[in-house]
Design an enzyme around this catalytic site. Structure first.
Site, PDB file in Angstrom:
ATOM      1  N   LYS A 112     -30.913  14.895 -22.302  1.00 23.66           N
ATOM      2  CA  LYS A 112     -31.824  15.677 -21.449  1.00 23.66           C
ATOM      3  C   LYS A 112     -31.382  17.127 -21.356  1.00 23.66           C
ATOM      4  O   LYS A 112     -32.217  18.027 -21.325  1.00 23.66           O
ATOM      5  CB  LYS A 112     -31.952  15.044 -20.056  1.00 23.66           C
ATOM      6  CG  LYS A 112     -32.791  13.773 -20.100  1.00 23.66           C
ATOM      7  CD  LYS A 112     -33.408  13.361 -18.782  1.00 23.66           C
ATOM      8  CE  LYS A 112     -34.377  12.199 -19.028  1.00 23.66           C
ATOM      9  NZ  LYS A 112     -34.718  11.460 -17.833  1.00 23.66           N
ATOM     10  N   LYS A 193     -36.596   5.084 -28.678  1.00 25.38           N
ATOM     11  CA  LYS A 193     -36.988   4.202 -27.571  1.00 25.38           C
ATOM     12  C   LYS A 193     -38.367   4.627 -27.054  1.00 25.38           C
ATOM     13  O   LYS A 193     -38.634   5.822 -26.939  1.00 25.38           O
ATOM     14  CB  LYS A 193     -35.958   4.353 -26.448  1.00 25.38           C
ATOM     15  CG  LYS A 193     -36.238   3.553 -25.201  1.00 25.38           C
ATOM     16  CD  LYS A 193     -35.299   3.937 -24.072  1.00 25.38           C
ATOM     17  CE  LYS A 193     -35.797   5.113 -23.270  1.00 25.38           C
ATOM     18  NZ  LYS A 193     -36.560   4.766 -22.070  1.00 25.38           N
ATOM     19  N   LYS A 196     -41.518   7.280 -21.375  1.00 18.97           N
ATOM     20  CA  LYS A 196     -42.603   7.911 -20.609  1.00 18.97           C
ATOM     21  C   LYS A 196     -42.693   9.392 -20.909  1.00 18.97           C
ATOM     22  O   LYS A 196     -43.748   9.995 -20.848  1.00 18.97           O
ATOM     23  CB  LYS A 196     -42.325   7.797 -19.103  1.00 18.97           C
ATOM     24  CG  LYS A 196     -42.537   6.451 -18.513  1.00 18.97           C
ATOM     25  CD  LYS A 196     -42.549   6.596 -16.998  1.00 18.97           C
ATOM     26  CE  LYS A 196     -41.389   5.904 -16.354  1.00 18.97           C
ATOM     27  NZ  LYS A 196     -40.451   6.784 -15.704  1.00 18.97           N
TER      28      LYS A 196
HETATM   29  P1  ATP Z   1     -38.297   8.684 -19.045  1.00 14.90           P
HETATM   30  O1  ATP Z   1     -38.747   8.885 -20.439  1.00 14.90           O
HETATM   31  O2  ATP Z   1     -39.063   9.496 -18.030  1.00 14.90           O
HETATM   32  O3  ATP Z   1     -36.801   8.682 -18.863  1.00 14.90           O
HETATM   33  P2  ATP Z   1     -38.527   5.838 -19.260  1.00 14.90           P
HETATM   34  O4  ATP Z   1     -39.704   5.445 -20.066  1.00 14.90           O
HETATM   35  O5  ATP Z   1     -37.169   5.756 -19.908  1.00 14.90           O
HETATM   36  O6  ATP Z   1     -38.780   7.250 -18.651  1.00 14.90           O
HETATM   37  P3  ATP Z   1     -37.611   4.891 -16.685  1.00 14.90           P
HETATM   38  O7  ATP Z   1     -38.317   5.197 -15.413  1.00 14.90           O
HETATM   39  O8  ATP Z   1     -36.422   5.702 -17.015  1.00 14.90           O
HETATM   40  O9  ATP Z   1     -38.577   4.969 -17.941  1.00 14.90           O
HETATM   41  O10 ATP Z   1     -37.258   3.354 -16.733  1.00 14.90           O
HETATM   42  C1  ATP Z   1     -37.719   2.369 -15.847  1.00 14.90           C
HETATM   43  C2  ATP Z   1     -37.214   1.020 -16.318  1.00 14.90           C
HETATM   44  O11 ATP Z   1     -37.797   0.692 -17.583  1.00 14.90           O
HETATM   45  C3  ATP Z   1     -35.695   0.967 -16.533  1.00 14.90           C
HETATM   46  O12 ATP Z   1     -35.221  -0.296 -16.128  1.00 14.90           O
HETATM   47  C4  ATP Z   1     -35.549   1.139 -18.024  1.00 14.90           C
HETATM   48  O13 ATP Z   1     -34.358   0.555 -18.520  1.00 14.90           O
HETATM   49  C5  ATP Z   1     -36.770   0.390 -18.532  1.00 14.90           C
HETATM   50  N1  ATP Z   1     -37.206   0.917 -19.823  1.00 14.90           N
HETATM   51  C6  ATP Z   1     -37.555   2.191 -20.091  1.00 14.90           C
HETATM   52  N2  ATP Z   1     -37.925   2.319 -21.379  1.00 14.90           N
HETATM   53  C7  ATP Z   1     -37.790   1.090 -21.940  1.00 14.90           C
HETATM   54  C8  ATP Z   1     -38.013   0.574 -23.258  1.00 14.90           C
HETATM   55  N3  ATP Z   1     -38.458   1.345 -24.220  1.00 14.90           N
HETATM   56  N4  ATP Z   1     -37.773  -0.736 -23.483  1.00 14.90           N
HETATM   57  C9  ATP Z   1     -37.336  -1.536 -22.490  1.00 14.90           C
HETATM   58  N5  ATP Z   1     -37.094  -1.119 -21.227  1.00 14.90           N
HETATM   59  C10 ATP Z   1     -37.322   0.185 -20.944  1.00 14.90           C
END
Ligand code: ATP
Ligand code: LTN
Length: 327
Positions: A112, A193, A196
């Protein structure tokens, strides 16, 4: 007494099937077995620049998505992080026992901060606030996706350090990852991965995406140069599609091999799309019902915060006493 579970999601961006399969689906599965607290971590969401009106709307949207996924507010506490000030209080106290070097080693901090010219201190402190979320409630289990495993290790290190400096205070929590779906990859690029914060078209399937868009995104997903499914040689794009199917359907490995071995990629994608849509359509219907009653949601969040605040406040009091702060 039942073991306590704590987990949360940031109200930033659109929740996607990775968030659902990696975390939310598991929360629903275990909610009756433990005393669960599910949080909308809005203070984590301000570690990067946010539009205030959008953030406020997202907090409510995430709460509605928790309910639409099947979290039962009669059984679990659903709460917004900033509604319980003890999260910020404990975070400061933990900051003071956390070596900066531990934080600078975090992969999420490195990626980040590399993306920006300068980042706020919140990006570095992010895992300390997360540790505070968990330790405040003496949670024994934290169900998350694989990307959060490093932050949880840090939470354990901080808890142990505090316990050894000031005496046994915190439960040292365990991580709970799903067997399938702990790391769903981007459909446009299976090396990344699903996230969001990645807004590229074709990357993610949001839980609120229209059905047509879901179908198109899956049909265009990156695969590999083989024509059909072979479990021994499948590339990461194909394995990702198979994981998505398996995580939604709860099929066993044997069932997966029987069903998909030799299937052409076009047909695999059709099956995956139909499996995803069959889960997401009823989910979206429940979401629409929930948001049509905003008073109900506000009540759920108020009740959740009221239920958990006494637990959080009593931990903060103990920590203050142990550290010698004025109580
Ligand atoms: P950002 O991109 O904003 O960091 P993110 O998509 O990684 O967002 P988070 O809010 O950080 O989402 O994660 C919420 C939950 O979803 C956490 O438990 C995280 O481990 C899980 N998670 C996020 N992305 C994935 C993925 N691609 N596969 C499985 N679990 C995920
Ligand atoms: N960092 C987590 C969100 C989060 C969290 C928590 C998860 C904040 N506090 C406490 C579990 C427990 C993420 O998913 N990005």
């Amino acid at each position: 007494m039942k073991t306590r579970v704590f987990s949360g999601m940031q109200p930033s961006g659109n929740l996607h099937i990775g968030n659902y399969l990696g975390a939310l689906k598991n929360w629903v599965r275990i909610q009756h077995d433990y005393e669960c607290i599910f949080c909308i971590v809005d203070m984590h969401a301000i570690t990067l620049p946010q539009d205030p009106a959008q953030l406020r709307a997202k907090i409510v949207e995430i709460a509605a998505l928790y309910l639409a996924a099947g979290i039962d507010p009669q059984v679990c506490s659903i709460m917004v992080q900033s509604a319980v000030p003890a999260h910020a209080e404990l975070a400061w106290m933990l900051t003071c026992v956390t070596p900066v070097g531990w934080l600078e080693r975090m992969t999420q901090y490195k990626t980040k901060s590399a993306k920006q010219e300068s980042v706020g201190d919140g990006v570095l402190q992010y895992p300390v606030l997360m540790a505070a979320d968990i330790l405040l409630y003496q949670a024994g289990i934290v169900p998350v996706g694989e990307d959060q495993a490093q932050h949880l290790e840090l939470t354990r290190d901080v808890a142990q350090r505090f316990n050894s400096l000031y005496g046994d205070t915190f439960v040292v929590p365990g991580t709970s990852l799903p067997a399938v779906g702990a790391r769903i990859m981007g459909l446009d690029d299976p090396a990344q991965k699903m996230s969001k914060s990645t807004t590229a078209a074709g990357h993610a399937i949001a839980l609120l995406d229209p059905v047509d868009k879901i179908r198109k995104t899956i049909m265009r997903a990156t695969t590999d140069s083989h024509p059909a499914v072979d479990f021994a040689t499948a590339g990461p794009g194909v394995l990702n599609l198979l994981s998505i199917y398996q995580a939604f359907s709860n099929a066993t490995d044997e069932e997966m091999e029987r069903r998909f071995t030799g299937l052409r990629y076009g047909d695999l994608k059709k099956e995956v799309a139909e499996m995803v849509i069959s889960h997401i359509e009823p989910f979206q219907e429940r979401y629409r019902q929930i948001v049509s009653e905003p008073g109900y949601l506000a009540g759920v969040l108020r009740d959740g915060a009221e239920r958990v605040a006494p637990i959080a406040n009593s931990t903060v009091r103990v920590v203050k006493e142990r550290m010698g702060l004025y109580v």
